[in-house]
Structures are given as C-alpha cells and as structure tokens.
Design an enzyme around this catalytic site. Structure first.
Site, PDB file in Angstrom:
ATOM      1  N   LYS A 124       0.864  -1.174   0.000  1.00 58.14           N
ATOM      2  CA  LYS A 124       0.000   0.000   0.000  1.00 58.14           C
ATOM      3  C   LYS A 124       0.909   1.234   0.000  1.00 58.14           C
ATOM      4  O   LYS A 124       1.674   1.462   0.942  1.00 58.14           O
ATOM      5  CB  LYS A 124      -0.912   0.023   1.216  1.00 58.14           C
ATOM      6  CG  LYS A 124      -1.831   1.240   1.215  1.00 58.14           C
ATOM      7  CD  LYS A 124      -2.442   1.481   2.575  1.00 58.14           C
ATOM      8  CE  LYS A 124      -3.038   2.876   2.608  1.00 58.14           C
ATOM      9  NZ  LYS A 124      -3.312   3.342   3.973  1.00 58.14           N
TER      10      LYS A 124
ATOM     11  N   GLY B 226      -7.380   9.614  10.024  1.00 57.94           N
ATOM     12  CA  GLY B 226      -7.585   9.701  11.467  1.00 57.94           C
ATOM     13  C   GLY B 226      -8.598  10.733  11.920  1.00 57.94           C
ATOM     14  O   GLY B 226      -8.787  10.928  13.120  1.00 57.94           O
TER      15      GLY B 226
ATOM     16  N   ALA C  56      -9.209   6.049   4.757  1.00 60.33           N
ATOM     17  CA  ALA C  56      -9.039   7.231   5.616  1.00 60.33           C
ATOM     18  C   ALA C  56     -10.326   8.020   5.781  1.00 60.33           C
ATOM     19  O   ALA C  56     -11.053   8.258   4.818  1.00 60.33           O
ATOM     20  CB  ALA C  56      -7.946   8.167   5.107  1.00 60.33           C
ATOM     21  N   GLY C  57     -10.592   8.393   7.033  1.00 55.92           N
ATOM     22  CA  GLY C  57     -11.698   9.284   7.338  1.00 55.92           C
ATOM     23  C   GLY C  57     -12.911   8.627   7.961  1.00 55.92           C
ATOM     24  O   GLY C  57     -13.794   9.314   8.474  1.00 55.92           O
TER      25      GLY C  57
ATOM     26  N   ASN D 272      -8.245   2.058  10.444  1.00 58.12           N
ATOM     27  CA  ASN D 272      -7.454   1.726  11.616  1.00 58.12           C
ATOM     28  C   ASN D 272      -7.965   2.501  12.831  1.00 58.12           C
ATOM     29  O   ASN D 272      -8.504   1.937  13.778  1.00 58.12           O
ATOM     30  CB  ASN D 272      -5.982   2.006  11.366  1.00 58.12           C
ATOM     31  CG  ASN D 272      -5.069   1.576  12.508  1.00 58.12           C
ATOM     32  OD1 ASN D 272      -3.864   1.753  12.453  1.00 58.12           O
ATOM     33  ND2 ASN D 272      -5.607   1.016  13.572  1.00 58.12           N
ATOM     34  N   THR D 273      -7.836   3.836  12.779  1.00 51.78           N
ATOM     35  CA  THR D 273      -8.178   4.661  13.931  1.00 51.78           C
ATOM     36  C   THR D 273      -9.627   4.478  14.376  1.00 51.78           C
ATOM     37  O   THR D 273      -9.918   4.485  15.572  1.00 51.78           O
ATOM     38  CB  THR D 273      -7.925   6.152  13.621  1.00 51.78           C
ATOM     39  OG1 THR D 273      -6.599   6.304  13.127  1.00 51.78           O
ATOM     40  CG2 THR D 273      -8.086   7.008  14.868  1.00 51.78           C
TER      41      THR D 273
END
Length: 265
Positions: free
Chosen positions: A107, A168, A194-195, A216-217
């Site tokens: 990635k 994040g 993301a987001g 992830n976050t």
C-alpha cells in the site's frame, strides 16, 4: 435474478479473492494482544502494517507483530505511512519485500503535509510508476480526484484508495459525489481509505459501490475497540448488500407503503 440464487462476487485484488471487504490496520492499539483480538473481531483478511513504525523482523530484540498476525492466516499489506518523499516510499516498499520474502503487494502512500496528512500527488504518481516497473502490486492512497484516480489505474495500480476525509479524522465521507465519479470510471477495485469514524460511515462507502474500506483509527481509538471491530464487520456486509439490492428511488413527497387500490372500505 431470484434472491434465492443471488451470490456476491468476492473482492479480488491482484488475482486473489477475499470474502471480507474490510481491511484493517495495526496501529494505535494498547498492546499486541488487543491488536490480535480486534483484527479477529473485524473478520478482515487483509491487514496493513506501517513498515516504518512496526517491527516485523527489523529488530529481533523487540516483539514481532507477525507473531500475532501470521502471514499464514492473513494477507499482510505493508504500507509506507510516514513517508513524505517518493524516494522514502520506494525504499520502504523494497525493505518490506525483503522482510516478507519477496512479497510484492504494497500500500503506497506519500504524504504532502504533516498537519492534514493529505497525499502528495506528484510524488505518489512518481513512486507508483517506479514501483510498478519494479514488479510491485500497488494499492495506492490518493485524494478523491477522479482524474488522478484514473491516472493511477492507468499506471498499473491493482487498487485505488481515495480518502473519505483526512487520515484519522473520523469525519466520514465528505464528498460522496467524487467517490461515485471515481467508481464510474474505474476498472480496478476502489476502496475508501481514511476518514471513517463509525459503522455508518463504512456502510455509506459500501452503499456507494466501493469494493471495500480500509480503516485503523476508527476501531483502535474507539472506547471499546473489539466491539467497534465487530460493528464495522457488520456495517461493511450490510452496506454491500444494500448496494447490491439497489435502493428505492428518492422522492420529494410521501408514498403510501400500502397501495390504495382495491380498498374494501
């Protein structure tokens, strides 16, 4: 098609099929055991690892992440998080290939700004071209620009991963129309990267037609990560089914659920 015979196609990336459309990261958990349990609860089959921040064998004296997420069970997706130049990103991918015995699926992310963590598109295009020529199978993090997404596909990326919002941030999908435009022109998997902040964000991404979501976050920073991982698994599945079911048209006015024709009184 009869609903009794309906089957969904697998997510296919670089010629390999996956049942889960949820991809997860390994950062920000309190320890490796929580990492392991959250990944198991998510049902993910592809797990991304930040090579510059995570030990997967670089330091034999430190705990090895691969001891809790075995490459025999998961597809390990090394990523170039923390790289701000094409040169650093390329070197990081080469290190990952060395550590993972010739593993070519990576990635790519090349960041342009420490505050927003938006991608440096010029550097991303340059790194992509070099990595593809070197035999890497590149899944690429980018902004939500349909022109750039198509260009990355044309350069040979096996998947294009537009952001929904800054990494994040948990803001959810800020521009669904751009995501739809990317999807309409794509011939490789499009995955939101993301987001995402909560399960409804993941479901929306899937309802738009995305092939998957990487996060992830949203899981690791939840008060109860294992519960959120389970919620995300269900949201991805529900969003995918809703997309395939083809939702009812939106209307400006009400429409009775039961028709008025044939009323007995």
């Amino acid at each position: 098609m009869s609903e009794h015979t309906f089957t969904d196609n697998a997510l296919t990336i670089a010629g390999k099929n996956y049942h889960s459309r949820l991809l997860v990261g390994t950062g920000k958990y309190k320890d490796l055991e929580e990492t392991r349990l959250a990944i198991e609860a998510s049902g993910a089959e592809i797990v991304t690892v930040a090579i510059r921040r995570t030990n997967i064998g670089q330091d034999p004296e430190q705990p090895n992440l691969l001891d809790v997420i075995s490459p025999d069970k998961y597809t390990i997706l090394p990523n170039t998080a923390g790289c701000y130049t094409a040169k650093d990103a390329i070197r990081t991918c080469q290190l990952a290939r060395e550590l993972l015995n010739g593993h070519n699926l990576v990635k790519l992310e090349v960041l342009g700004d420490e505050k927003t963590l938006f991608p440096d598109i010029t550097a991303t295009l340059s790194a992509t071209e070099t990595l593809v020529k070197d035999g890497f199978q590149v899944m690429v993090y980018t902004n939500d620009d349909p022109i750039i997404a198509k260009r990355l596909e044309e350069l040979g990326c096996v998947a294009v991963m537009p952001l929904a919002a800054p990494i994040g941030s948990g803001l959810g999908i800020r521009n669904p129309f751009n995501i739809v435009s990317i999807l309409e022109n794509a011939h490789v998997p499009i995955l939101v990267d993301a987001g995402v902040g909560t399960a409804s964000d993941a479901a929306i991404a899937m309802e738009l037609g995305c092939e998957g979501v990487l996060m992830n976050t949203a899981i690791a920073a939840a008060k109860y990560p294992l519960l959120m991982a389970s919620a995300m698994k269900k949201a991805i599945e529900a969003g995918r089914e809703a997309y395939l079911a083809e939702r009812m048209p939106r209307k400006r006015y009400g429409s009775a659920s039961s028709p008025l024709n044939g009323l007995f009184f």
